[in-house]
Write a protein that holds these residues in place. Structure first.
Motif: not given
Ligand code: SF4
Length: 775
Positions: A212, A223-224, A520, A525-531, A537, A540-541
Motif C-alpha cells: 500500500f 487490488k487485491p 496486509c 487485514c487493513l480494511g481496504c475493501g478490495a477482497c 481476505r 492473503l492474511t
Molecule cells: S480487503 Fe483484502 S486487500 Fe484489502 S487490506 Fe484486507 S486483506 Fe488486504
C-alpha cells in the motif's frame, strides 16, 4: 473481423511490454477467426498508423484497442487521430470510423481526453483488468449484426460488464472497475515482432500488488493481490514458449518475491527455457528471504534493482514504503555479499525533504560506502532519483503539488551533493519539463480536456522528452497552482474503484503524519475493501509473506544451469522461408523456435534454442543479414538424440541423409554462400541499389540485362546481372549478384558472397516486401 491493437508509444519503447500480446490472445480466444494486427506510435514525420502484420490502417479496422500505459502518452492518441485525418473527439467521427476503446494502466489518469459532460476522444474507456470483461464484450460486438449506430452497438456490447464506459454522455449509474480472477487464455500463435525482445515471453505470475505504498496507484487500483500456482503457471509457460518461440522467460509481478511457490516455478522454468529474467522484488522481501537472491543468481540473474524510495525513514513512512533501515542494510548486504554485477537503488524525492532528511541520507551513503569496502565486493552501484508525481487513486493525491522547479532545488541539489561527497554514482530519471508535464496531466481536470486535446492536435506529443517551452504551453492550458491537489480533479467520479475512498483518505492522514501502517499480506487485514469475501481476505492474511525456498531447490537450479552449459548443439540444414530474409538474428531464432515447436509440439520440453548458425552468428551479425533459403541452424536441446533425423518428419529441417552438416562444423565460418534477399523495389531499381552497394565497397562491375531466350526484344528485361570485374572478384567479397522479379512481386536478389560482404548495408537500402514487413 479485423482488430487493430494500437500502442501509444513506439515499437522500440514498448518492445518489452506484454500488454499487446495479452490483448491479441484475448481477442483470438474470444474470436478465433478474427484478424489481429498491431500498430505502434508512428514517427512525427510519417504519422500514418499502420499495422505491422497486415498493413491495416486506423480506418481499415473494425475495432481499435488502444493501450495507454503512462500519463504523457495519452496525448499521442488525439495527435494520431488528427494526423490520420480523423476527428479527435469520438462524437465528431462518423459511424464508418471504427470504434476506439482505450484501456491500460493509465486509463484512470486519462481525464485529459474526457470533457466534463462525457464527450471524449475514445469511443469507450475501459477501467481495470481486461481478462474477463473484454472477451465477453468482443463476442457480443461481433454477434450483434444489427446495423445500429456505433454508440448504440457499443452500449449493447458493454451492457452490464465491469470496466466499460461508453463515452458521449455520463453513465446513468456507477460502474465497477474490472478485476481478473482467472489466468489469461493460452497464448496464440502470432508472428514475433522484430525487436530486442523477440524470443522473450513475459510470464505474469501474479496480479495486483500486495503493498500500500502511498505514492503508487498500482497498490490501490490493482487490488487485491492474486497469484496462480506453479503448476498452472508452468502449463501457461509451455503455451507461451510455443506461441512466441521463446528462448527466454521473464517472470513478472509487481513483487516477485511475494509468490508463494517461487522456488518450484523457477526450477520448472529453468528446465523449460534457455534463459530466465526476473522483474522487481521488494527490498523487505530480500532482507527476510535472502534465498530468493540465491535462487535468482542460480538462474543467471546478475543485476538487481531495489526501490528504497524515501531518502530517510521519515520520507519512507510518508511514502508508506514499509521498509526499515535495518531491512535496507540487510537487503543490500545480501546482494553485495553475493557479488552481483550491478545494483540499482531507486529513490523518490517528495519535495518535502528537510535538512534532517538529507543528514539521514548522508549517513546511509556513508554506510553504503562501508559495505562496498567489504572484502570481495565487486558490484557497480547506481543511485537513481526521480521526483514524486502525485497520481489519482493514491493517498498522495491529497497532497499539495510542487509545480515550481525552485521548490525542488533543495532536495535535488542536496542528494546530488551527498552523492558527490561520498563518491557514489547517481543519476536523475527525468528532467524537470517532463516531470512537470506528467504532473500537470495527472492533476488536470476534465474541464482542461479541450485545451489539452487542441494542443495535441497542434503537435504536442510524447515522442520524446519535452523542452521547457513545450511544458510551458501545457501549463498555460492546464491552469493549476500549488494549492490544487490531484484529488480536487475528481477524475472519473462514476467509477467504483477496488479500494474504498475512505480507506484512501485514511492512508493519506497516516502518511501526512509519517505513519506507515504496512500492508496486509501475511499480516492483518487493513480494511481496504478490495477482497470479495472473508475467504479471499483470509487467504492473503493467513499465508507467509515470503516463499519458502529450501537449499535443495537452489542446488537443483544450479545443476540445471550447469547441465545447460554442457549441452552440445546439433547442427542441421534448414531452408528458411522467404519471410526470414532481412530479419535480425533474434527474430529469426524466435521464428525458428515457433515454427519448429508448431511442427513438433513434443519438443516443447526439450528444445532450448534454435539459432541460424552462419549469417547471424557471432561477429557476422554486424555485417551480414539473415537470408531466405538454405542455411544451417544450431539446436540446443535436452536429450538432443531425440531431434535426430529419421524419427520425425519436419517441413523446415532437411532430413536427407546425404545432406548432413559436415563435422566438425564451425558456426559462422564459411568460404562462400549463396543467399536470397527480397525487396518491394522493382528489379531495375533494386539492381541500381545493388550497384550502389557494390560501388560503396569499391567493387567495380557492369550491369547487364537478363532476358528469357523466348522473350521478344520489345519486351522489358526480366532481370539484371551485376558482372563483377576481375579486380573485384579478387577481393573475394562478392562473387555473383543477380536481380530477378520476385515470387511475391518486387525483386529477389540472388547473391554469392563471403563473410566479408556487408549485407547489412544492402538490406538497409532495400525496402522489404509489403507482405513480409520487417516486423
Ligand atoms: S480487503 Fe483484502 S486487500 Fe484489502 S487490506 Fe484486507 S486483506 Fe488486504
Amino acid at each position: 473481423m479485423r482488430v487493430l491493437i494500437l500502442r501509444l508509444s513506439s515499437l522500440r519503447d514498448t518492445a518489452r511490454s506484454a500488454t499487446h500480446r495479452l490483448l491479441a490472445d484475448l481477442v483470438r480466444d474470444a474470436l478465433p477467426a478474427a484478424i489481429v494486427d498491431m500498430a505502434f506510435l508512428p514517427p512525427r514525420r510519417a504519422p500514418r498508423v499502420t499495422g505491422l502484420l497486415t498493413g491495416c490502417g486506423l480506418a481499415g479496422a473494425d475495432l481499435v484497442l488502444v493501450t495507454n500505459a503512462f500519463v504523457r502518452e495519452a496525448l499521442n492518441l488525439p495527435w494520431m487521430l488528427h494526423a490520420n485525418g480523423l476527428a479527435p473527439w469520438a462524437g465528431d467521427r462518423p459511424d464508418s470510423v471504427p470504434p476506439i476503446l482505450l484501456g491500460g494502466s493509465n486509463a484512470f489518469a486519462a481525464q485529459c481526453l474526457v470533457q466534463p459532460d462525457g464527450r471524449a476522444v475514445p469511443d469507450a474507456l475501459f477501467f481495470g483488468e481486461a481478462e474477463e470483461s473484454l472477451p465477453l464484450f468482443l463476442r457480443r460486438w461481433y454477434a450483434d449484426a444489427a446495423p445500429a449506430a456505433k454508440r448504440e452497438r457499443l452500449l449493447h456490447a458493454a451492457d452490464g460488464l465491469d470496466g466499460f464506459w461508453i463515452t458521449g454522455a455520463l453513465p446513468p449509474a456507477p460502474l465497477r472497475q474490472a478485476a481478473a480472477h482467472a489466468l489469461p487464455p493460452p497464448a496464440r500463435d502470432l508472428p514475433p515482432l522484430d525487436t530486442e525482445a523477440a524470443g522473450t515471453a513475459r510470464l505474469t505470475v501474479a496480479l495486483g500488488c500486495a503493498a500500500f505504498c502511498s505514492f503508487c496507484f498500482e497498490g490501490y487500483e490493482r487490488k487485491p493481490y492474486r497469484e496462480w500456482t506453479a503448476t498452472e503457471l508452468l502449463t501457461h509457460a509451455r503455451a507461451l514458449k510455443q506461441a512466441c518461440g521463446a528462448r527466454t522467460a521473464e517472470l513478472d509481478a509487481f513483487n516477485l518475491n511475494h509468490h508463494a511457490q517461487l522456488g518450484e516455478l523457477v526450477e520448472g522454468c529453468a528446465r523449460l527455457f534457455d534463459r530466465l529474467a526476473f522483474k522487481s522484488q521488494r527490498a523487505d522481501g530480500v532482507a527476510a528471504c535472502p534465498a530468493v537472491v540465491d535462487l535468482e543468481r542460480a538462474a543467471g540473474k546478475s543485476s538487481f534493482t531495489l526501490g528504497i524510495e524515501g531518502i530517510s525513514p521519515r520520507q519512507r513512512a510518508f511514502l508508506a514504503k514499509s521498509l526499515t533501515d535495518a531491512e535496507i542494510a540487510a537487503a543490500i548486504q545480501t546482494l553485495l555479499g553475493r557479488r552481483i554485477r550491478e545494483l540499482k537503488l531507486f529513490f523518490i524525492l517528495t519535495g518535502h525533504e528537510t535538512s534532517d532528511d538529507l543528514a539521514d541520507f548522508h549517513d546511509f551513503c556513508l554506510r553504503l560506502k562501508g559495505w562496498f569496502n567489504q572484502p570481495a565486493a565487486c558490484t557497480r552501484t547506481i543511485l537513481s532519483f526521480g521526483r514524486l508525481v502525485r497520481m489519482p487513486n493514491t493517498p498522495l493525491a491529497f497532497d499539495r503539488l510542487f509545480l515550481d522547479e525552485a521548490e525542488w532545488r533543495f532536495a535535488v541539489d542536496g542528494v546530488a551533493a551527498v552523492c558527490r561527497r561520498t563518491q557514489l554514482e547517481c543519476r536523475f530519471a527525468f528532467d524537470f519539463p517532463d516531470y512537470l508535464g506528467t504532473q500537470l496531466l495527472a492533476a488536470c481536470r476534465h474541464d482542461h480536456a479541450q485545451a489539452v486535446v487542441a494542443l495535441a492536435c497542434r503537435g504536442l506529443t510524447a515522442h520524446g522528452p519535452w523542452s521547457p517551452a513545450e511544458t510551458a504551453r501545457l501549463h498555460a492550458a492546464i491552469t493549476l497552482g500549488a494549492t490544487d491537489t490531484v484529488a480536487d480533479a475528481a477524475a472519473f467520479p462514476f467509477v467504483q474503484r477496488a479500494v474504498a475512498p475512505a480507506f484512501l483518505h485514511r492512508r493519506w492522514e497516516e502518511a501526512s503524519h509519517a505513519l506507515d501502517t504496512g500492508y496486509c499480506l501475511g499480516a492483518a487485514c487493513l480494511g481496504c475493501g478490495a477482497c470479495r469475501d472473508a475467504a479471499q481476505r483470509d487467504a492473503l492474511t493467513g499465508r507467509p509473506r515470503q516463499p519458502a525456498i529450501p537449499a535443495a531447490r537452489i542446488a537443483a537450479v544450479v545443476g540445471i544451469e550447469a547441465e545447460k552449459r554442457r549441452l552440445t548443439p546439433v547442427y542441421r540444414y534448414v531452408t528458411l522461408p522467404d519471410e526470414f530474409a532481412g530479419h535480425s538474428p533474434a527474430w529469426s531464432s524466435a521464428r525458428l523456435m515457433q515454427l519448429l515447436l508448431a511442427e513438433h509440439p513434443e519438443w516443447t520440453d526439450l528444445l532450448l534454442s534454435a539459432e541460424e548458425a552462419l549469417f547471424g552468428w557471432g561477429d557476422n551479425r554486424d555485417r551480414l543479414v539473415i537470408p531466405a533459403g538454405r542455411t544451417v541452424v544450431a539446436l540446443r536441446a535436452w536429450e538432443p538424440h531425440r531431434l535426430v533425423r529419421g524419427e520425425v518428419y519436419s517441413g523446415l529441417l532437411c532430413h536427407d541423409d546425404d545432406e548432413s552438416v559436415p563435422a566438425p562444423f564451425h558456426p559462422g565460418v564459411f568460404a562462400r554462400a549463396e543467399l536470397v534477399l527480397h525487396t518491394r523495389l522493382e528489379p531495375r531499381e533494386a539492381a541500381h541499389q545493388a550497384g550502389a552497394w557494390l560501388n560503396a565497397q569499391r567493387l567495380p562491375h557492369t550491369l547487364r540485362r537478363l532476358r528469357s531466350p523466348d522473350a521478344s526484344p520489345a519486351e522489358p528485361s526480366e532481370g539484371w546481372r551485376l558482372d563483377l570485374a576481375p579486380a573485384a572478384l579478387k577481393r573475394r567479397t562478392v562473387f555473383a549478384l543477380d536481380v530477378l522479379p520476385g515470387p511475391h512481386g518486387g525483386a529477389s536478389l540472388t547473391l554469392c558472397v563471403s563473410p566479408k560482404a556487408n549485407l547489412a548495408n544492402l538490406a538497409d537500402i532495400l525496402p522489404p516486401l509489403v507482405t513480409h514487413p520487417h516486423l
